[in-house]
Design a protein around this motif. Sequence first.
Motif, mmCIF file in Angstrom:
data_model
loop_
_atom_site.group_PDB
_atom_site.id
_atom_site.type_symbol
_atom_site.label_atom_id
_atom_site.label_comp_id
_atom_site.label_asym_id
_atom_site.label_seq_id
_atom_site.Cartn_x
_atom_site.Cartn_y
_atom_site.Cartn_z
ATOM 1 N N TRP A 227 13.816 36.810 -27.915
ATOM 2 C CA TRP A 227 14.689 36.656 -26.759
ATOM 3 C C TRP A 227 14.108 35.591 -25.827
ATOM 4 C CZ3 TRP A 227 11.194 40.518 -27.317
ATOM 5 C CH2 TRP A 227 10.331 40.820 -26.250
ATOM 6 N N PHE A 228 14.922 35.181 -24.863
ATOM 7 C CA PHE A 228 14.510 34.160 -23.900
ATOM 8 C C PHE A 228 14.368 34.762 -22.504
ATOM 9 C CE2 PHE A 228 16.683 31.398 -27.029
ATOM 10 C CZ PHE A 228 15.691 30.441 -27.231
ATOM 11 N N ALA A 229 13.409 34.225 -21.756
ATOM 12 C CA ALA A 229 13.290 34.516 -20.330
ATOM 13 C C ALA A 229 13.338 33.175 -19.596
ATOM 14 C CB ALA A 229 11.984 35.239 -20.024
ATOM 15 N N PHE A 230 14.131 33.107 -18.529
ATOM 16 C CA PHE A 230 14.299 31.864 -17.777
ATOM 17 C C PHE A 230 14.093 32.103 -16.287
ATOM 18 C CE2 PHE A 230 17.406 31.810 -21.304
ATOM 19 C CZ PHE A 230 16.978 30.687 -22.001
ATOM 20 N N VAL A 231 13.647 31.050 -15.613
ATOM 21 C CA VAL A 231 13.657 31.000 -14.154
ATOM 22 C C VAL A 231 14.332 29.698 -13.772
ATOM 23 C CG1 VAL A 231 12.288 30.874 -12.034
ATOM 24 C CG2 VAL A 231 11.549 32.354 -13.905
ATOM 25 N N PRO A 232 15.438 29.724 -13.027
ATOM 26 C CA PRO A 232 16.130 28.494 -12.647
ATOM 27 C C PRO A 232 15.273 27.615 -11.738
ATOM 28 C CG PRO A 232 17.506 30.429 -12.276
ATOM 29 C CD PRO A 232 16.123 30.929 -12.537
ATOM 30 N N LYS A 233 15.626 26.337 -11.676
ATOM 31 C CA LYS A 233 14.988 25.433 -10.723
ATOM 32 C C LYS A 233 15.337 25.875 -9.303
ATOM 33 C CE LYS A 233 15.105 21.306 -13.679
ATOM 34 N NZ LYS A 233 15.684 19.949 -13.859
ATOM 35 N N ASP A 234 14.531 25.450 -8.357
ATOM 36 C CA ASP A 234 14.805 25.769 -6.956
ATOM 37 C C ASP A 234 16.191 25.269 -6.569
ATOM 38 O OD1 ASP A 234 12.326 26.888 -6.695
ATOM 39 O OD2 ASP A 234 11.405 25.119 -5.791
ATOM 40 N N GLY A 235 16.974 26.149 -5.973
ATOM 41 C CA GLY A 235 18.315 25.785 -5.537
ATOM 42 C C GLY A 235 19.391 26.002 -6.582
ATOM 43 N N GLU A 236 19.000 26.315 -7.802
ATOM 44 C CA GLU A 236 19.984 26.543 -8.864
ATOM 45 C C GLU A 236 20.300 28.029 -8.963
ATOM 46 O OE1 GLU A 236 21.567 24.267 -10.319
ATOM 47 O OE2 GLU A 236 20.365 22.491 -9.859
ATOM 48 N N ASN A 237 21.537 28.309 -9.393
ATOM 49 C CA ASN A 237 22.013 29.688 -9.476
ATOM 50 C C ASN A 237 21.667 30.295 -10.832
ATOM 51 O OD1 ASN A 237 24.013 31.935 -9.899
ATOM 52 N ND2 ASN A 237 24.515 31.365 -7.802
ATOM 53 N N ALA A 238 21.140 31.522 -10.806
ATOM 54 C CA ALA A 238 20.770 32.197 -12.042
ATOM 55 C C ALA A 238 21.989 32.460 -12.929
ATOM 56 C CB ALA A 238 20.050 33.513 -11.728
ATOM 57 N N GLU A 239 23.131 32.735 -12.305
ATOM 58 C CA GLU A 239 24.342 33.010 -13.080
ATOM 59 C C GLU A 239 24.779 31.787 -13.888
ATOM 60 O OE1 GLU A 239 28.871 34.805 -12.480
ATOM 61 O OE2 GLU A 239 27.587 34.403 -10.749
ATOM 62 N N VAL A 240 24.588 30.595 -13.327
ATOM 63 C CA VAL A 240 24.936 29.370 -14.050
ATOM 64 C C VAL A 240 24.073 29.237 -15.300
ATOM 65 C CG1 VAL A 240 24.925 26.840 -13.922
ATOM 66 C CG2 VAL A 240 25.732 28.183 -11.972
ATOM 67 N N VAL A 241 22.765 29.486 -15.152
ATOM 68 C CA VAL A 241 21.855 29.438 -16.301
ATOM 69 C C VAL A 241 22.272 30.461 -17.343
ATOM 70 C CG1 VAL A 241 19.485 29.856 -17.052
ATOM 71 C CG2 VAL A 241 19.919 28.549 -14.965
ATOM 72 N N GLU A 242 22.563 31.666 -16.902
ATOM 73 C CA GLU A 242 22.962 32.746 -17.813
ATOM 74 C C GLU A 242 24.188 32.356 -18.627
ATOM 75 O OE1 GLU A 242 24.167 37.505 -17.487
ATOM 76 O OE2 GLU A 242 24.329 36.184 -15.739
ATOM 77 N N GLN A 243 25.226 31.873 -17.974
ATOM 78 C CA GLN A 243 26.476 31.544 -18.667
ATOM 79 C C GLN A 243 26.317 30.332 -19.578
ATOM 80 O OE1 GLN A 243 28.966 33.603 -18.684
ATOM 81 N NE2 GLN A 243 27.892 34.910 -17.192
ATOM 82 N N LYS A 244 25.580 29.321 -19.136
ATOM 83 C CA LYS A 244 25.408 28.118 -19.962
ATOM 84 C C LYS A 244 24.602 28.419 -21.224
ATOM 85 C CE LYS A 244 25.987 24.220 -16.815
ATOM 86 N NZ LYS A 244 25.419 22.933 -16.365
ATOM 87 N N VAL A 245 23.564 29.224 -21.092
ATOM 88 C CA VAL A 245 22.738 29.571 -22.262
ATOM 89 C C VAL A 245 23.558 30.383 -23.262
ATOM 90 C CG1 VAL A 245 20.763 30.918 -23.050
ATOM 91 C CG2 VAL A 245 20.533 29.419 -21.056
ATOM 92 N N ARG A 246 24.294 31.360 -22.780
ATOM 93 C CA ARG A 246 25.125 32.176 -23.676
ATOM 94 C C ARG A 246 26.173 31.319 -24.387
ATOM 95 N NH1 ARG A 246 25.899 38.197 -22.129
ATOM 96 N NH2 ARG A 246 27.792 37.844 -23.305
#
Length: 417
Positions: A227-246
């Motif tokens: 599995w993957f674990a991510f931390v977004p860049k400063d100022g970026e939304n975690a939900e955006v990372v979640e949806q783009k990766v999926r």
Amino acid sequence: MFDLDKWQEIFNSIKKHKLRTSLTAIAVAWGIFMLVILLGSGNGLRNSVERNFGVAKNSVFVWCANATTIPYKGLPKGRYIQITNGDKDAIEENVKEIGVMAPRNFLGGTYEIVRGKRSASYRVYGDYPGYIHVMPMEITQGRFINDMDIEQKRKVVIIGPATVEALFEPDENVIGEYIRIMGVNFKVVGVFKSKQRGEGAFYRNQEIYIPNTTMQYAFNMTNRIGWFAFVPKDGENAEVVEQKVRALLAKRHNVSPDDHVVFGSENVEEEYMKVVNLFLGIKLFSWFVSIMTIIAGVVGVGNIMLIIVKERTREIGIRKSLGARPWSIISMIILEALVITSIAGYIGLLGGVVILEGLNYIMETNNIEVQFFYKPEIDFQTALLAIGVLIFAGILAGWIPGRRAAKVNPVVALKDE
């Protein structure tokens, strides 16, 4: 300019109504005391929750959860998707919002860890250097996994306090020693300690970390990622990372966009915001209860000022007949109300801070750990705001009686008995 006569008048007036002033001041002091205690306790609860969070507050986890349930592009349903190193590279190239990416693997279950004649069973994880930013930990000795470990598939290991206690003597040097995992020798290069407390820390401190590439190579997991674990860049939304990766994983593995059960994910930022909103509600409730109590005290102070104005009607009439301006009368009453509320409020503020600091001192010096309570405190901004509330309350308590005093007709006032 400092006016000694005016201050003598104020304190003589307060002494004249000792009991009434004291009882009213207690209400103001109690309101500020409650505000400090409630907000400090709320901060203690919040600090405990954040301390036990045990993971970066904007982290995202993505994994393959189920087999496909919808046929897609000529492929049948029921396919199980295996995440690979190629997915890692594709995510790194296409999802620019990611600040830290930590692919992870897990051997599954607990395995016997051996050193000499000693052994213990713990969970073994394959990790990348970025994992320390996802799951904050304290490196008490040595270091964590680095890029060279990943590139060269080094057989190195980072262990926790439980492993140290089970396999080593109390004062024995740990760094540079070897332990055996499933028959493979690993060199200890670091010792970590979880920043969590309680049960979470107990289980975290039993974990063992080795380079992910080493785990793939040594334990027949070639090209596999759990599995993957991510931390977004400063100022970026975690939900955006979640949806783009999926979405990217679905595209790479020919999974239907409507097949939402294949890839699972957890957005910690979303959960954290729920906690933040909960504590915001607690804070607002604390302010509401305290302000209502303070208002009750302010009403009492206002009543005292009205009585004082009534008793000093003749004096006020004399002042006005001698040329005293309305504002000088109003300011005199407001200043007296401010003195009462400020002294009472300061006592309440000081009492609350002393209680919180005393409790914090007792907990720290005696190593008392309460799972849902840590470092009760009142921050400087809140203290300033409480002082602002006191000043406003004092002005409010003196304004109405002061206006009434300023409107007194000197002729009528001089006839007052």
